[in-house]
Design a protein around this motif. Structure first.
Motif, PDB file in Angstrom:
ATOM      1  N   GLU A 189      -6.553   5.263  -1.699  1.00  0.00           N
ATOM      2  CA  GLU A 189      -5.891   4.659  -2.849  1.00  0.00           C
ATOM      3  C   GLU A 189      -6.711   3.450  -3.280  1.00  0.00           C
ATOM      4  O   GLU A 189      -7.658   3.043  -2.593  1.00  0.00           O
ATOM      5  CB  GLU A 189      -4.468   4.228  -2.491  1.00  0.00           C
ATOM      6  CG  GLU A 189      -4.396   3.171  -1.387  1.00  0.00           C
ATOM      7  CD  GLU A 189      -2.969   2.729  -1.109  1.00  0.00           C
ATOM      8  OE1 GLU A 189      -2.324   2.261  -2.078  1.00  0.00           O
ATOM      9  OE2 GLU A 189      -2.520   2.828   0.052  1.00  0.00           O
ATOM     10  N   SER A 190      -6.341   2.854  -4.383  1.00  0.00           N
ATOM     11  CA  SER A 190      -7.050   1.683  -4.884  1.00  0.00           C
ATOM     12  C   SER A 190      -6.409   0.425  -4.308  1.00  0.00           C
ATOM     13  O   SER A 190      -5.191   0.262  -4.336  1.00  0.00           O
ATOM     14  CB  SER A 190      -6.997   1.641  -6.416  1.00  0.00           C
ATOM     15  OG  SER A 190      -7.681   0.513  -6.912  1.00  0.00           O
ATOM     16  N   GLN A 191      -7.249  -0.456  -3.787  1.00  0.00           N
ATOM     17  CA  GLN A 191      -6.771  -1.696  -3.174  1.00  0.00           C
ATOM     18  C   GLN A 191      -7.160  -2.894  -4.044  1.00  0.00           C
ATOM     19  O   GLN A 191      -8.333  -3.061  -4.389  1.00  0.00           O
ATOM     20  CB  GLN A 191      -7.385  -1.882  -1.785  1.00  0.00           C
ATOM     21  CG  GLN A 191      -7.087  -3.246  -1.179  1.00  0.00           C
ATOM     22  CD  GLN A 191      -7.727  -3.449   0.169  1.00  0.00           C
ATOM     23  OE1 GLN A 191      -7.130  -4.006   1.066  1.00  0.00           O
ATOM     24  NE2 GLN A 191      -8.960  -2.991   0.328  1.00  0.00           N
ATOM     25  N   PRO A 192      -6.195  -3.765  -4.400  1.00  0.00           N
ATOM     26  CA  PRO A 192      -6.553  -4.976  -5.142  1.00  0.00           C
ATOM     27  C   PRO A 192      -7.104  -6.037  -4.192  1.00  0.00           C
ATOM     28  O   PRO A 192      -6.459  -6.412  -3.210  1.00  0.00           O
ATOM     29  CB  PRO A 192      -5.214  -5.416  -5.752  1.00  0.00           C
ATOM     30  CG  PRO A 192      -4.186  -4.889  -4.799  1.00  0.00           C
ATOM     31  CD  PRO A 192      -4.744  -3.620  -4.223  1.00  0.00           C
ATOM     32  N   GLU A 240     -10.302  -7.771  -7.880  1.00  0.00           N
ATOM     33  CA  GLU A 240     -11.208  -6.638  -7.915  1.00  0.00           C
ATOM     34  C   GLU A 240     -10.538  -5.443  -7.240  1.00  0.00           C
ATOM     35  O   GLU A 240      -9.513  -5.595  -6.575  1.00  0.00           O
ATOM     36  CB  GLU A 240     -12.528  -6.990  -7.225  1.00  0.00           C
ATOM     37  CG  GLU A 240     -13.248  -8.185  -7.849  1.00  0.00           C
ATOM     38  CD  GLU A 240     -14.508  -8.568  -7.083  1.00  0.00           C
ATOM     39  OE1 GLU A 240     -14.742  -7.962  -5.998  1.00  0.00           O
ATOM     40  OE2 GLU A 240     -15.230  -9.477  -7.540  1.00  0.00           O
ATOM     41  N   GLN A 241     -11.106  -4.280  -7.411  1.00  0.00           N
ATOM     42  CA  GLN A 241     -10.531  -3.057  -6.840  1.00  0.00           C
ATOM     43  C   GLN A 241     -11.520  -2.430  -5.864  1.00  0.00           C
ATOM     44  O   GLN A 241     -12.735  -2.481  -6.062  1.00  0.00           O
ATOM     45  CB  GLN A 241     -10.177  -2.058  -7.946  1.00  0.00           C
ATOM     46  CG  GLN A 241      -9.145  -2.553  -8.947  1.00  0.00           C
ATOM     47  CD  GLN A 241      -7.777  -2.740  -8.337  1.00  0.00           C
ATOM     48  OE1 GLN A 241      -7.376  -2.014  -7.424  1.00  0.00           O
ATOM     49  NE2 GLN A 241      -7.025  -3.723  -8.853  1.00  0.00           N
ATOM     50  N   ALA A 242     -10.971  -1.836  -4.820  1.00  0.00           N
ATOM     51  CA  ALA A 242     -11.799  -1.158  -3.822  1.00  0.00           C
ATOM     52  C   ALA A 242     -10.993  -0.014  -3.227  1.00  0.00           C
ATOM     53  O   ALA A 242      -9.757  -0.075  -3.177  1.00  0.00           O
ATOM     54  CB  ALA A 242     -12.231  -2.138  -2.730  1.00  0.00           C
ATOM     55  N   PRO A 243     -11.637   1.051  -2.768  1.00  0.00           N
ATOM     56  CA  PRO A 243     -10.904   2.158  -2.132  1.00  0.00           C
ATOM     57  C   PRO A 243     -10.346   1.730  -0.783  1.00  0.00           C
ATOM     58  O   PRO A 243     -10.925   0.883  -0.086  1.00  0.00           O
ATOM     59  CB  PRO A 243     -11.966   3.247  -1.986  1.00  0.00           C
ATOM     60  CG  PRO A 243     -13.265   2.515  -1.993  1.00  0.00           C
ATOM     61  CD  PRO A 243     -13.083   1.321  -2.869  1.00  0.00           C
ATOM     62  N   TYR A 244      -9.225   2.314  -0.431  1.00  0.00           N
ATOM     63  CA  TYR A 244      -8.557   1.923   0.816  1.00  0.00           C
ATOM     64  C   TYR A 244      -7.814   3.125   1.383  1.00  0.00           C
ATOM     65  O   TYR A 244      -7.204   3.900   0.640  1.00  0.00           O
ATOM     66  CB  TYR A 244      -7.575   0.779   0.544  1.00  0.00           C
ATOM     67  CG  TYR A 244      -6.863   0.266   1.784  1.00  0.00           C
ATOM     68  CD1 TYR A 244      -7.483  -0.634   2.634  1.00  0.00           C
ATOM     69  CD2 TYR A 244      -5.580   0.697   2.096  1.00  0.00           C
ATOM     70  CE1 TYR A 244      -6.842  -1.121   3.767  1.00  0.00           C
ATOM     71  CE2 TYR A 244      -4.925   0.230   3.233  1.00  0.00           C
ATOM     72  CZ  TYR A 244      -5.564  -0.684   4.060  1.00  0.00           C
ATOM     73  OH  TYR A 244      -4.929  -1.149   5.176  1.00  0.00           O
ATOM     74  N   TYR A 277       0.839  -1.196   0.000  1.00  0.00           N
ATOM     75  CA  TYR A 277       0.000   0.000   0.000  1.00  0.00           C
ATOM     76  C   TYR A 277       0.876   1.249   0.000  1.00  0.00           C
ATOM     77  O   TYR A 277       1.941   1.280   0.601  1.00  0.00           O
ATOM     78  CB  TYR A 277      -0.888   0.032   1.237  1.00  0.00           C
ATOM     79  CG  TYR A 277      -1.919  -1.059   1.326  1.00  0.00           C
ATOM     80  CD1 TYR A 277      -3.020  -1.061   0.479  1.00  0.00           C
ATOM     81  CD2 TYR A 277      -1.810  -2.068   2.276  1.00  0.00           C
ATOM     82  CE1 TYR A 277      -3.987  -2.054   0.565  1.00  0.00           C
ATOM     83  CE2 TYR A 277      -2.772  -3.060   2.378  1.00  0.00           C
ATOM     84  CZ  TYR A 277      -3.862  -3.054   1.519  1.00  0.00           C
ATOM     85  OH  TYR A 277      -4.806  -4.044   1.610  1.00  0.00           O
ATOM     86  N   ASN A 280       0.019  -5.085   0.397  1.00  0.00           N
ATOM     87  CA  ASN A 280      -1.414  -5.134   0.115  1.00  0.00           C
ATOM     88  C   ASN A 280      -1.831  -6.584  -0.117  1.00  0.00           C
ATOM     89  O   ASN A 280      -1.026  -7.522   0.047  1.00  0.00           O
ATOM     90  CB  ASN A 280      -1.773  -4.223  -1.065  1.00  0.00           C
ATOM     91  CG  ASN A 280      -1.060  -4.620  -2.348  1.00  0.00           C
ATOM     92  OD1 ASN A 280      -0.644  -5.770  -2.534  1.00  0.00           O
ATOM     93  ND2 ASN A 280      -0.888  -3.666  -3.259  1.00  0.00           N
TER      94      ASN A 280
END
Length: 428
Positions: free
Chosen positions: A303-306, A283-287, A243, A250
């Motif tokens: 940021e974008s979290q895988p 998939e992607q999610a905010p983090y 991250y 991450n």
């Protein structure tokens, strides 16, 4: 006697003409400027503003108008002091009230966030705990995190011997019970992503403590030491492994490291199929990471979290832990011939829970930095996997309980204080 006086005759007419000419050319006297007073409405407005400023923190606190977004306290705030009639309580009450007010006055969080935005986001200034890097990267700077990368201070021979002895004793004690032992250190973010550190932070030594320990264990130990660095460095081409806003790797990096564990397990347990990231759904999610909480920017910088989803699905996550422990049991037919595992580690291993679990029929995880013999006796695992973050090489003493080290010819002795890492000596 009267002194002598010289008498001078003066013609009055020329003097009169000179005075008349001077009066004719002299400018008229300036008119007096009246004194201008501040308008009454301005004075009143200033008074109202001053009083409002004084009472604003109290009003915000009383009416609960302040949002907690962006605040991430690592300690409990001071409670409101209860008044008492004893002399000691009355003497302490002003200090207790001041401490409560400093922690709870209205607008405190807003001022802290404004200060963080100014210092960190606008000026790019680092703090005691967080280093502001390049391109939106942040690094944890405590317990020797940055110094581990810089290779400033190597292990003393006594400290290195303590590590080797402790890990070897664990390996031998488990081997007597038919249990395989694997150990690895989770690399710090700076070890894998040094290119985003600020220019002022450079690498000093050629060999780090992690390099030193790996070399020692490979030469003088039979412990299965796993090195996560080659796989993580190679995987950087496929996407971020750590991250930007957090201390940890991450979920993609967690899965890559779990696959390294799976590959080691497969050599001893052929039924194990190492996690294959090409077969996973991402998939992607905010983090928003933990470093943002340390900077009072929690839930303000994302940021974008895988999100890596194995073919078996997400069996459990760190959110499912109860008192730092969780047991995951697979009931599908593919898990019938898999080993049982005991995994012990810190927050880095916590993020690996869903990816380590696919390698075991039954896996128990403990969030801890030591190995309790009772866990092994109760669970009788086929495998023990233990993890520790790299920065702990600066302050962690890897000692064992007597039951594990007592079977050996000699008991590990803690190194002398002068042999301790710099950060341990300084109480950090």
């Amino acid at each position: 006697m009267r002194p002598d006086v010289t008498e001078i005759d003066v013609d009055p007419e020329p003097v009169a003409r000179a005075l008349a000419q001077t009066s004719a050319v002299a400018p008229p006297a300036a008119a007096a400027t009246p004194l201008r007073l501040t308008p009454a409405w301005r004075d009143r407005a200033l008074i109202v503003l001053f009083i409002t400023t004084l009472f604003c923190p109290l009003a915000i606190l009383t009416l609960r108008l302040e949002s907690t977004v962006g605040m991430f306290e690592n300690r409990a705030k001071q409670p409101f002091p209860r008044p008492a009639l004893t002399t000691a309580a009355l003497n302490n009450y002003p200090r207790q009230f001041r401490n409560w007010w400093q922690d709870n006055f209205g607008g405190r969080g807003m001022l802290i966030r404004w200060n963080a935005r100014l210092r960190v986001q606008m000026l790019g200034l680092s703090t005691d705990l967080v280093v502001v890097g390049k391109d939106g990267w942040y690094y944890y700077d405590d317990y020797g995190s940055i110094e581990s990368y810089r290779a400033v201070d190597l292990m003393s021979p006594a400290y290195l011997d303590a590590w080797r002895t402790a890990l070897q004793d664990r390996h031998d004690w488990l081997a007597q019970r038919g249990t395989r032992y694997y150990y690895y250190l989770a690399p710090g973010k700076a070890t894998i992503y040094p290119e985003y550190l600020p220019q002022r932070i450079n690498r000093v030594g050629e060999q780090s403590r992690l390099d030193q320990l790996m070399a020692e264990m490979r030469r003088h130990s039979t412990v299965n030491m796993l090195d996560m660095r080659p796989a993580l460095l190679a995987a950087k081409a496929d996407g971020l492994q750590y991250y930007k806003t957090d201390t940890h790797w991450n979920l993609r990096g967690s899965a890559v490291a779990a696959a390294v564990v799976g590959q080691a397990l497969q050599r001893d347990f052929p039924a194990v199929q190492p996690l294959d990231l090409t077969q996973c759904t991402i998939e992607q999610a905010p983090y928003c990471g933990d470093l943002m909480g340390m900077l009072a920017l929690h839930q303000l910088v994302f940021e974008s979290q895988p999100i890596v989803i194995p073919p078996q699905g997400i069996l459990a996550t760190e959110a499912d832990l109860v008192n730092g422990m969780i047991t995951i049991t697979r009931t599908d037919a593919a898990a019938r011939d898999l080993p049982t595992g005991l995994c012990v580690g810190d927050s880095f291993m916590m993020k690996q829970i869903p990816y380590l679990a696919v390698h075991f029929r039954k896996m128990t995880f403990y969030w801890c930095d030591y190995l309790d013999p009772q866990w092994v006796k109760d669970g009788k695992p086929d495998v023990v996997v233990q993890e520790l973050v790299e920065r702990r090489l600066t302050d962690y003493w890897p000692l064992n309980p007597a039951e594990i080290s007592g079977h050996a010819a000699r008991q590990p002795v803690p190194p002398k204080l002068e042999d301790a890492p710099t950060f341990h000596r300084e109480g950090r």
